[in-house]
Enzyme design. Structure first.
Site, short mmCIF file in Angstrom:
data_model
loop_
_atom_site.label_atom_id
_atom_site.label_comp_id
_atom_site.label_asym_id
_atom_site.label_seq_id
_atom_site.Cartn_x
_atom_site.Cartn_y
_atom_site.Cartn_z
CD GLU A 107 -63.20 -3.87 -17.20
OE1 GLU A 107 -62.36 -4.61 -17.74
OE2 GLU A 107 -64.22 -3.49 -17.80
CG ASP A 108 -58.80 -5.74 -19.54
OD1 ASP A 108 -59.78 -5.01 -19.23
OD2 ASP A 108 -58.74 -6.35 -20.62
CG ASP A 111 -60.33 2.01 -23.84
OD1 ASP A 111 -61.46 1.68 -23.45
OD2 ASP A 111 -59.75 1.44 -24.77
#
Lengths: 189, 203
Positions: A107-108, A111
């Site tokens: 995953e980048d 949040d």
């Protein structure tokens, strides 16, 4: 993107949060950790389009053990899927079975954790041998659902970031660093 | 659109839509926690978190008031955490909510869903779809006309029309599960009434 001003990759950036060099060093570090932890096994790297693409491309080359890759795309809230079904949808599913495989979600950024929470439940249903998470960026201040991250690159402050795959209105993904945009970029939208 | 609770604020309705989209189970205002008692042990202040996410055992309070106006809520939250240390609760501020809308490309509706703008008015439903403007408050003339029509309908049906003030006893007391569109002021009043009906603090 419907916006009055023309995007400017250089001048729209307010602050470079993580430099290209820092990203490179961290990716190498994560790659070494993964190569050690998955030694003797073939790991399946699953990346979620589109934001994770640069991270996936760099990470897979930093891993020294056999690895396969697969890509998924999940609809996002606020997109066209909101208007039709009102539920998250898998826009692109895995190409191969992960039954009995060691899967690592790449995953980048994490949040709120909402997308990843959905994805975890979905992938667990496909009976992988193991399912772990590797995230380049972790923004814990915005977390709505708790997610246990196995491999974390950077913990970042509560700022909206772009670059290295991350976008604002589908732009700025091609910045080689992680940056914060000037507030007027949003207000001009 | 499925029927659900009548949210007190547009931001709450939007957050519920986001939870629904990602298939996260939620319950709206399921519990009221007493946080202050008087010397007689009667509850004088309580706190009702907006959401409970059962899968994560997490309460969520969403406040879209300006940051400078959330001091009271912060104090109540501190008190709640002191009294119920095992309770997992997260406060989601206006800036958090706006960041969420920014992330989902919906920053254009932020203004209509935060602060007083997004607050439900008594008797008026919140917009069915996110971003849809709130219905205009009916004018005094429109209200008078509506009352006149209702009275005429009641007369035609031979139903006695109550005149003067309705006795307080005929107004049903609110319950923990009642869901009525209301503003923050009325929520406070409801909380006070609820708190008064709660058991005294254990010795």
């Amino acid at each position: 993107m419907d916006r009055a001003r023309h995007p400017d990759l250089v001048n729209d950036v307010d602050e470079v949060l993580i430099t290209e060099e820092q990203i490179r060093a961290k990716v190498a570090e994560l790659g070494a950790m993964l190569s050690r932890d998955y030694e003797g096994r073939t790991v399946v790297l699953v990346s979620v389009l589109k934001g994770s693409l640069p991270f996936m491309a760099d990470l897979m080359r930093a891993i020294s053990i056999p690895a396969q890759i697969d890509l998924m795309e999940v609809s996002s809230y606020g997109g066209t899927a909101t208007e039709t079904s009102g539920l998250v949808r898998i826009l692109k599913d895995l190409s191969s079975s992960i039954d009995g495989r060691d899967v690592l979600i790449v995953e980048d950024i994490i949040d709120t954790g909402l997308t990843l929470n959905y994805l975890l439940r979905y992938l667990r249903g496909k009976n992988p041998r193991s399912l772990r998470i590797c995230a380049l960026l972790d923004k814990p201040a915005r977390r709505l659902v708790e997610i246990s991250i196995d491999y974390r690159g950077f913990t970042i402050p509560d700022k909206f970031v772009v670059g290295y795959g991350l976008d604002y209105g589908e732009l700025y993904r091609n910045l080689p660093f992680i940056a914060v945009l000037k507030p007027e970029v949003y207000s001009a939208s | 659109m499925p029927s659900g609770p009548n949210f007190a604020h547009g931001s709450e309705a939007e957050l519920a839509r986001i939870f629904d989209f990602y298939q996260v189970r939620w319950v709206y205002e399921p519990r009221t926690f007493p946080i202050l008692w008087n010397l007689d042990g009667v509850v004088v202040e309580s706190f009702s978190p907006d959401f409970y996410l059962p899968d994560f055992e997490l309460y969520l309070e969403l406040t879209t008031l300006k940051q400078t106006l959330v001091r009271k809520k912060n104090r109540k939250l501190r008190r709640l955490r002191e009294l119920y240390p095992d309770l997992r609760i997260k406060l989601f501020y206006a800036k958090d909510f706006k960041a969420l809308l920014l992330k989902y490309g919906r920053i254009d509706v932020a203004a209509s869903l935060t602060g007083l703008e997004g607050q439900a008015r008594p008797g008026e439903p919140l917009p069915a779809r996110p971003g849809e403007p709130l219905p205009a408050r009916p004018s005094a003339q429109a209200l008078a006309l509506r009352a006149e029509r209702l009275a005429a309908t009641a007369r035609a049906a031979a139903v006695p029309v109550p005149t003067g003030e309705i006795p307080a006893t005929t107004i049903p007391a609110p319950t923990a599960t009642s869901r009525v569109a209301r503003g923050r002021g009325s929520r406070r009043r409801r909380n006070r009434r609820l708190a008064a009906s709660l058991p005294a603090r254990p010795a």
